[in-house]
Each structure stands twice: as structure tokens, then as C-alpha cells.
Write a protein that holds these residues in place. Structure first.
Motif, PDB file in Angstrom:
ATOM      1  N   LEU A 141       3.629  10.109  -9.783  1.00 37.64           N
ATOM      2  CA  LEU A 141       2.924  10.421 -11.026  1.00 37.64           C
ATOM      3  C   LEU A 141       2.085  11.692 -10.913  1.00 37.64           C
ATOM      4  O   LEU A 141       1.650  12.234 -11.916  1.00 37.64           O
ATOM      5  CB  LEU A 141       1.990   9.267 -11.398  1.00 37.64           C
ATOM      6  N   GLY A 142       1.836  12.114  -9.670  1.00 36.65           N
ATOM      7  CA  GLY A 142       0.954  13.262  -9.463  1.00 36.65           C
ATOM      8  C   GLY A 142      -0.489  12.893  -9.761  1.00 36.65           C
ATOM      9  O   GLY A 142      -1.257  13.712 -10.244  1.00 36.65           O
ATOM     10  N   ALA A 143      -0.862  11.637  -9.497  1.00 35.55           N
ATOM     11  CA  ALA A 143      -2.199  11.154  -9.820  1.00 35.55           C
ATOM     12  C   ALA A 143      -2.853  10.556  -8.582  1.00 35.55           C
ATOM     13  O   ALA A 143      -2.170  10.161  -7.639  1.00 35.55           O
ATOM     14  CB  ALA A 143      -2.113  10.091 -10.914  1.00 35.55           C
ATOM     15  N   SER A 144      -4.164  10.484  -8.629  1.00 35.25           N
ATOM     16  CA  SER A 144      -4.897   9.816  -7.560  1.00 35.25           C
ATOM     17  C   SER A 144      -5.245   8.407  -8.015  1.00 35.25           C
ATOM     18  O   SER A 144      -5.160   8.081  -9.197  1.00 35.25           O
ATOM     19  CB  SER A 144      -6.170  10.587  -7.214  1.00 35.25           C
ATOM     20  N   PHE A 145      -5.655   7.582  -7.077  1.00 33.00           N
ATOM     21  CA  PHE A 145      -6.001   6.205  -7.401  1.00 33.00           C
ATOM     22  C   PHE A 145      -7.140   6.147  -8.407  1.00 33.00           C
ATOM     23  O   PHE A 145      -7.130   5.342  -9.328  1.00 33.00           O
ATOM     24  CB  PHE A 145      -6.361   5.443  -6.119  1.00 33.00           C
ATOM     25  N   THR A 146      -8.129   7.026  -8.253  1.00 32.92           N
ATOM     26  CA  THR A 146      -9.275   7.009  -9.162  1.00 32.92           C
ATOM     27  C   THR A 146      -8.916   7.497 -10.561  1.00 32.92           C
ATOM     28  O   THR A 146      -9.596   7.162 -11.516  1.00 32.92           O
ATOM     29  CB  THR A 146     -10.433   7.857  -8.600  1.00 32.92           C
ATOM     30  N   GLN A 147      -7.853   8.275 -10.690  1.00 34.20           N
ATOM     31  CA  GLN A 147      -7.407   8.677 -12.022  1.00 34.20           C
ATOM     32  C   GLN A 147      -6.738   7.514 -12.743  1.00 34.20           C
ATOM     33  O   GLN A 147      -6.884   7.364 -13.948  1.00 34.20           O
ATOM     34  CB  GLN A 147      -6.421   9.836 -11.934  1.00 34.20           C
ATOM     35  N   VAL A 148      -6.005   6.702 -12.000  1.00 33.07           N
ATOM     36  CA  VAL A 148      -5.288   5.581 -12.610  1.00 33.07           C
ATOM     37  C   VAL A 148      -6.220   4.402 -12.851  1.00 33.07           C
ATOM     38  O   VAL A 148      -6.194   3.778 -13.907  1.00 33.07           O
ATOM     39  CB  VAL A 148      -4.093   5.164 -11.723  1.00 33.07           C
ATOM     40  N   VAL A 149      -7.047   4.089 -11.862  1.00 32.49           N
ATOM     41  CA  VAL A 149      -7.976   2.970 -11.974  1.00 32.49           C
ATOM     42  C   VAL A 149      -9.368   3.551 -12.211  1.00 32.49           C
ATOM     43  O   VAL A 149     -10.087   3.870 -11.273  1.00 32.49           O
ATOM     44  CB  VAL A 149      -7.960   2.099 -10.691  1.00 32.49           C
ATOM     45  N   HIS A 150      -9.707   3.696 -13.463  1.00 32.78           N
ATOM     46  CA  HIS A 150     -10.988   4.290 -13.840  1.00 32.78           C
ATOM     47  C   HIS A 150     -11.548   3.498 -15.016  1.00 32.78           C
ATOM     48  O   HIS A 150     -11.331   3.853 -16.174  1.00 32.78           O
ATOM     49  CB  HIS A 150     -10.775   5.757 -14.217  1.00 32.78           C
ATOM     50  N   PRO A 151     -12.266   2.399 -14.737  1.00 36.76           N
ATOM     51  CA  PRO A 151     -12.706   1.517 -15.822  1.00 36.76           C
ATOM     52  C   PRO A 151     -13.554   2.210 -16.883  1.00 36.76           C
ATOM     53  O   PRO A 151     -13.345   1.989 -18.072  1.00 36.76           O
ATOM     54  CB  PRO A 151     -13.523   0.441 -15.097  1.00 36.76           C
ATOM     55  N   ALA A 168       0.831  -1.209   0.000  1.00 34.97           N
ATOM     56  CA  ALA A 168       0.000   0.000   0.000  1.00 34.97           C
ATOM     57  C   ALA A 168       0.865   1.258   0.000  1.00 34.97           C
ATOM     58  O   ALA A 168       0.580   2.220  -0.718  1.00 34.97           O
ATOM     59  CB  ALA A 168      -0.943  -0.007   1.200  1.00 34.97           C
ATOM     60  N   MET A 169       1.935   1.226   0.789  1.00 35.02           N
ATOM     61  CA  MET A 169       2.842   2.382   0.806  1.00 35.02           C
ATOM     62  C   MET A 169       3.518   2.561  -0.547  1.00 35.02           C
ATOM     63  O   MET A 169       3.648   3.692  -1.029  1.00 35.02           O
ATOM     64  CB  MET A 169       3.877   2.211   1.914  1.00 35.02           C
ATOM     65  N   ALA A 170       3.935   1.460  -1.166  1.00 31.62           N
ATOM     66  CA  ALA A 170       4.587   1.550  -2.475  1.00 31.62           C
ATOM     67  C   ALA A 170       3.623   2.091  -3.528  1.00 31.62           C
ATOM     68  O   ALA A 170       4.014   2.903  -4.383  1.00 31.62           O
ATOM     69  CB  ALA A 170       5.127   0.181  -2.884  1.00 31.62           C
ATOM     70  N   VAL A 171       2.369   1.676  -3.482  1.00 32.13           N
ATOM     71  CA  VAL A 171       1.373   2.188  -4.423  1.00 32.13           C
ATOM     72  C   VAL A 171       1.154   3.680  -4.192  1.00 32.13           C
ATOM     73  O   VAL A 171       1.086   4.466  -5.153  1.00 32.13           O
ATOM     74  CB  VAL A 171       0.045   1.402  -4.302  1.00 32.13           C
ATOM     75  N   CYS A 172       1.070   4.108  -2.943  1.00 33.88           N
ATOM     76  CA  CYS A 172       0.878   5.537  -2.631  1.00 33.88           C
ATOM     77  C   CYS A 172       2.047   6.377  -3.135  1.00 33.88           C
ATOM     78  O   CYS A 172       1.853   7.437  -3.729  1.00 33.88           O
ATOM     79  CB  CYS A 172       0.691   5.734  -1.135  1.00 33.88           C
ATOM     80  N   VAL A 173       3.264   5.909  -2.905  1.00 35.12           N
ATOM     81  CA  VAL A 173       4.447   6.650  -3.370  1.00 35.12           C
ATOM     82  C   VAL A 173       4.483   6.672  -4.895  1.00 35.12           C
ATOM     83  O   VAL A 173       4.819   7.687  -5.508  1.00 35.12           O
ATOM     84  CB  VAL A 173       5.736   6.039  -2.774  1.00 35.12           C
ATOM     85  N   SER A 174       4.123   5.557  -5.528  1.00 38.13           N
ATOM     86  CA  SER A 174       4.104   5.506  -6.986  1.00 38.13           C
ATOM     87  C   SER A 174       3.086   6.492  -7.547  1.00 38.13           C
ATOM     88  O   SER A 174       3.380   7.225  -8.506  1.00 38.13           O
ATOM     89  CB  SER A 174       3.773   4.080  -7.435  1.00 38.13           C
TER      90      SER A 174
END
Length: 144
Positions: free
Chosen positions: A72-82, A62-68
Motif C-alpha cells: 500500500l505504500g503506507a506505515s502502520f500509523t497511517q492505517v491505524v490512526h484512531p 507480522a510478516m504478512a501485515v508488513c508486506v501488505s
């Protein structure tokens, strides 16, 4: 006692980490940093954790995903948006299906590049027929 397998896995991980670090920080910008952090997230999936360490592994992931995502300057919903991914795929497929729009798309793209990277008058004429060296982020200008 440390087994040969554990030493081998540790050496492979260090080699992977160094390669990703070298690729990720060869330039000081966020897109290259995202390469490193994304590789580290993917690399964490290579290990099977013992039952007692799974909670710690999930916290590390979870920490690695947050740092990644932060790199990128992105939120989780920006990256994972089906829904957005499907609509982008459909619009890209439309561009591929209609060949008549290709020349219009090329003209529009050239216009956008010239707006973003204005060239002095006569520069293109001076460069025609000669070889040039460019920075990778300026490669779109060559196609003009």
C-alpha cells in the motif's frame, strides 16, 4: 496419516489463495496487490494454531501485515490512526448532514477532475448522447 479434514482445509486454502491471487494481480498496480496481501492477512485469522506453532504463526502474521502495508505504500500509523479516523468520519458526516453544500461539493469535485484530467475543448459536446467505453480509473470523467 493425513485426515480428510486436513486435505479439505488445504484445498479450501488453496482455492482461497488462488482467488485472492487472481483478483490481486489481474492488473500490475499497487492497489490490486494490496487486495491480495490484505486477503492473505485476513485468511491467516481463519486458522487456529496449536500451542507449539503460535510463535511461528505470529511471526507469519507480522510478516504478512508488513508486506501488505508495503504494497500500500503506507506505515502502520497511517492505517491505524484512531484520531484521524474519527475526524474523517465527522467531516464526512458533516457533508451528509448539510444538503445545501451538496451542489458546492459537486462543483468543486468537477473542477478537481477537470484539473486532473483536462479534456480538449469540444470533446464533451461530441460525446453527449453517445455511449462510451472507459477505463475504470477514468470513471470520474464520465460524470462531467
Amino acid at each position: 496419516m493425513v485426515t480428510r479434514r486436513r486435505v479439505g482445509v488445504t484445498l479450501l486454502w488453496l482455492l482461497f489463495w488462488f482467488s485472492a491471487f487472481k483478483e490481486g494481480f489481474v492488473r500490475a498496480d499497487s492497489s490490486h496487490a494490496a487486495i491480495f496481501f490484505g486477503a492473505m492477512v485476513g485468511g491467516l485469522f481463519a486458522f487456529r494454531l496449536r500451542w507449539g506453532y503460535r510463535k511461528l504463526g505470529l511471526i507469519g502474521l507480522a510478516m504478512a501485515v508488513c508486506v501488505s502495508l508495503a504494497s500500500l505504500g503506507a506505515s502502520f500509523t497511517q492505517v491505524v490512526h484512531p484520531a484521524g479516523s474519527v475526524s474523517a468520519m465527522v467531516s464526512d458526516a458533516h457533508q451528509l448532514i448539510s444538503p445545501g453544500d451538496r451542489s458546492k461539493l459537486v462543483r468543486k469535485t468537477r473542477s478537481n477532475v477537470l484539473k486532473a484530467e483536462p479534456l480538449p475543448r469540444g470533446s464533451l459536446a461530441l460525446l453527449r448522447g453517445h455511449t462510451v467505453a472507459i477505463y475504470p480509473e477514468e470513471i470520474a470523467v464520465v460524470g462531467l
